[in-house]
Design a protein around this motif. Structure first.
Motif, mmCIF file in Angstrom:
data_model
loop_
_atom_site.group_PDB
_atom_site.id
_atom_site.type_symbol
_atom_site.label_atom_id
_atom_site.label_comp_id
_atom_site.label_asym_id
_atom_site.label_seq_id
_atom_site.Cartn_x
_atom_site.Cartn_y
_atom_site.Cartn_z
ATOM 1 N N LEU A 152 0.823 -1.208 0.000
ATOM 2 C CA LEU A 152 0.000 0.000 0.000
ATOM 3 C C LEU A 152 0.860 1.263 0.000
ATOM 4 O O LEU A 152 0.488 2.270 -0.608
ATOM 5 C CB LEU A 152 -0.937 -0.010 1.204
ATOM 6 N N VAL A 153 2.008 1.212 0.684
ATOM 7 C CA VAL A 153 2.921 2.351 0.657
ATOM 8 C C VAL A 153 3.434 2.577 -0.760
ATOM 9 O O VAL A 153 3.481 3.712 -1.257
ATOM 10 C CB VAL A 153 4.089 2.130 1.638
ATOM 11 N N LEU A 154 3.820 1.504 -1.444
ATOM 12 C CA LEU A 154 4.278 1.611 -2.829
ATOM 13 C C LEU A 154 3.167 2.154 -3.717
ATOM 14 O O LEU A 154 3.396 3.031 -4.569
ATOM 15 C CB LEU A 154 4.732 0.241 -3.330
ATOM 16 N N THR A 155 1.956 1.651 -3.503
ATOM 17 C CA THR A 155 0.810 2.129 -4.278
ATOM 18 C C THR A 155 0.596 3.619 -4.069
ATOM 19 O O THR A 155 0.329 4.368 -5.022
ATOM 20 C CB THR A 155 -0.459 1.361 -3.878
ATOM 21 N N ALA A 156 0.711 4.064 -2.827
ATOM 22 C CA ALA A 156 0.514 5.478 -2.514
ATOM 23 C C ALA A 156 1.552 6.351 -3.208
ATOM 24 O O ALA A 156 1.229 7.418 -3.741
ATOM 25 C CB ALA A 156 0.564 5.690 -1.004
ATOM 26 N N LEU A 157 2.795 5.906 -3.209
ATOM 27 C CA LEU A 157 3.851 6.699 -3.831
ATOM 28 C C LEU A 157 3.635 6.819 -5.340
ATOM 29 O O LEU A 157 3.832 7.886 -5.924
ATOM 30 C CB LEU A 157 5.216 6.080 -3.536
ATOM 31 N N ILE A 158 3.214 5.720 -5.971
ATOM 32 C CA ILE A 158 2.983 5.754 -7.421
ATOM 33 C C ILE A 158 1.743 6.577 -7.747
ATOM 34 O O ILE A 158 1.753 7.430 -8.645
ATOM 35 C CB ILE A 158 2.853 4.331 -7.980
ATOM 36 N N SER A 159 0.656 6.316 -7.023
ATOM 37 C CA SER A 159 -0.597 7.019 -7.281
ATOM 38 C C SER A 159 -0.448 8.517 -7.041
ATOM 39 O O SER A 159 -0.788 9.336 -7.900
ATOM 40 C CB SER A 159 -1.701 6.444 -6.380
ATOM 41 N N GLY A 160 0.071 8.878 -5.885
ATOM 42 C CA GLY A 160 0.278 10.294 -5.611
ATOM 43 C C GLY A 160 1.249 10.925 -6.586
ATOM 44 O O GLY A 160 1.079 12.082 -6.993
ATOM 45 N N GLY A 161 2.270 10.155 -6.987
ATOM 46 C CA GLY A 161 3.245 10.667 -7.943
ATOM 47 C C GLY A 161 2.623 11.006 -9.273
ATOM 48 O O GLY A 161 2.950 12.044 -9.888
ATOM 49 N N MET A 162 1.698 10.178 -9.748
ATOM 50 C CA MET A 162 1.028 10.471 -11.012
ATOM 51 C C MET A 162 0.237 11.769 -10.927
ATOM 52 O O MET A 162 0.262 12.603 -11.844
ATOM 53 C CB MET A 162 0.088 9.316 -11.384
ATOM 54 N N ALA A 163 -0.484 11.961 -9.816
ATOM 55 C CA ALA A 163 -1.243 13.204 -9.655
ATOM 56 C C ALA A 163 -0.312 14.402 -9.541
ATOM 57 O O ALA A 163 -0.601 15.484 -10.064
ATOM 58 C CB ALA A 163 -2.137 13.104 -8.412
ATOM 59 N N GLY A 164 0.832 14.217 -8.868
ATOM 60 C CA GLY A 164 1.795 15.304 -8.749
ATOM 61 C C GLY A 164 2.366 15.711 -10.089
ATOM 62 O O GLY A 164 2.567 16.913 -10.361
ATOM 63 N N ILE A 165 2.625 14.736 -10.959
ATOM 64 C CA ILE A 165 3.139 15.046 -12.295
ATOM 65 C C ILE A 165 2.099 15.832 -13.090
ATOM 66 O O ILE A 165 2.448 16.685 -13.921
ATOM 67 C CB ILE A 165 3.538 13.755 -13.027
#
Length: 349
Positions: free
Chosen positions: A244-257
């Protein structure tokens, strides 16, 4: 009446379901057009022409679709793991803030390095923001829907403070906007006399990359497994919290981009009204795509076309442009219903 899980769902049914959902949505919205006293086919013709009829219209649609692809990927990846990320809007602005802080002159690199640097730092900042509700969910069982939703308002208030104070451009004559991104960090346009920029190409690459990651990598398999059955995934040895931590980093990263793309590619500087709700619309994009990364591309272009074309339809027929919001909302409901009927069959008794 009860629902029974379908053991085998043919691929053609999974692909046909969203198409039928969109068709039914258009039929339902036709009633609103008739209620306004306007011809349906002519109105939809203006909508399509306004979204795709000219090269300029197409470029505007693809420009509008660019942040939707990123936020759609953010929602799709998170939802695959049943991490209900409703905070795409706040994560988008967090990425935009980092791009403004680092890209307005604090750091100067060659464009080949500057653009990836802004993308990565914006993604990291947004991913860390989503990490807060994820850790609260993992260790304190706090509902991430509530936390991510509230974080949107916190981030927007924080951005408002920054633009009214320490980050305000001294050349803006008091207008609440950030300093412009330096030339080395600007995403170059990819069409003459149009606003479409390199961010769209990066969004397509991100969608393909997310599909490859989710389909063929071990981490992608673990994310999908946690979403399908977390208890079975735990029993098989998958670390749920780490996944879930990995998922959060990827998901949030996409929105940040998405935020970096809007600041560095479209506007050139940060404003509080930079996003008209791209973070929330990304949820609709992901649902229409049935959480498939490649489907997010088509879904984002579809929704962008509705929003862009609705303006043309409104001007040509005198129909309120808010009908675009209704069409999006009805599409979401129909998609949810189609997903339910594809996965389950209705049994009487």
């Amino acid at each position: 009446m009860r629902l029974e899980v379908r053991e085998n769902v043919p691929i053609w049914a999974q692909g046909l379901a969203p198409v039928l959902a969109i068709f039914i949505s258009l039929v339902i919205c036709s009633l609103l057009i008739l209620w306004a006293g306007k011809p349906v086919l002519e109105s939809y013709g203006l909508l399509i022409d306004g979204a795709l009829g000219t090269s300029f219209a197409l470029s505007e649609t693809l420009t509008r679709a660019t942040p939707l692809i990123f936020t759609g990927l953010a929602a799709a990846i998170a939802f695959k793991a049943k991490l209900w990320n409703i905070g795409g809007e706040g994560q988008l602005y967090m990425g935009a803030v980092l791009a403004t802080v680092l890209g307005s002159g604090l750091i100067t690199l060659h464009p080949v390095l500057m653009i990836p640097f802004l993308m990565v730092t914006g993604a990291v900042a947004a991913g860390l923001l989503l990490l807060i509700p994820t850790l609260l969910k993992n260790y304190l069982r706090v509902d991430e829907v509530v936390v991510t939703l509230l974080l949107n308002f916190i981030v927007l208030l924080f951005v408002n403070y920054l633009l009214e104070g320490p980050m305000q451009d001294p050349m803006s004559m008091g207008w609440p906007q950030g300093s412009p991104i330096i030339d080395e960090g600007v995403l170059m346009p990819i069409m003459d006399k149009a606003r479409l920029h390199l961010g769209f190409i990066l969004a397509l690459i991100a969608a393909v990359g997310c599909w490859i990651f989710m389909k063929f990598s071990l981490w992608g398999y673990e994310i999908r497994s946690v979403g399908l059955n977390s208890e079975a995934a735990r029993f098989s040895g998958i670390n749920i919290n780490r996944t879930l931590v990995l998922t959060a980093l990827i998901s949030g990263g996409m929105a940040g981009i998405a935020g970096v793309s809007e600041v560095a590619g479209l506007k050139g500087y940060l404003t509080l009204d930079m996003s008209p709700g791209f973070g929330y619309a990304g949820i609709a994009v992901a649902m229409l795509a049935m959480l498939h990364p490649l489907g997010v591309i088509a879904s984002a272009i579809f929704f962008a076309g509705i929003y862009v074309g609705a303006d043309s339809m409104s001007q040509g027929m005198g129909i309120p442009s808010y009908i675009a919001d209704v069409m999006v909302a009805v599409s979401i409901l129909m998609i949810l219903l189609s997903m339910l009927l594809v996965r389950y069959r209705v049994i009487r008794g």
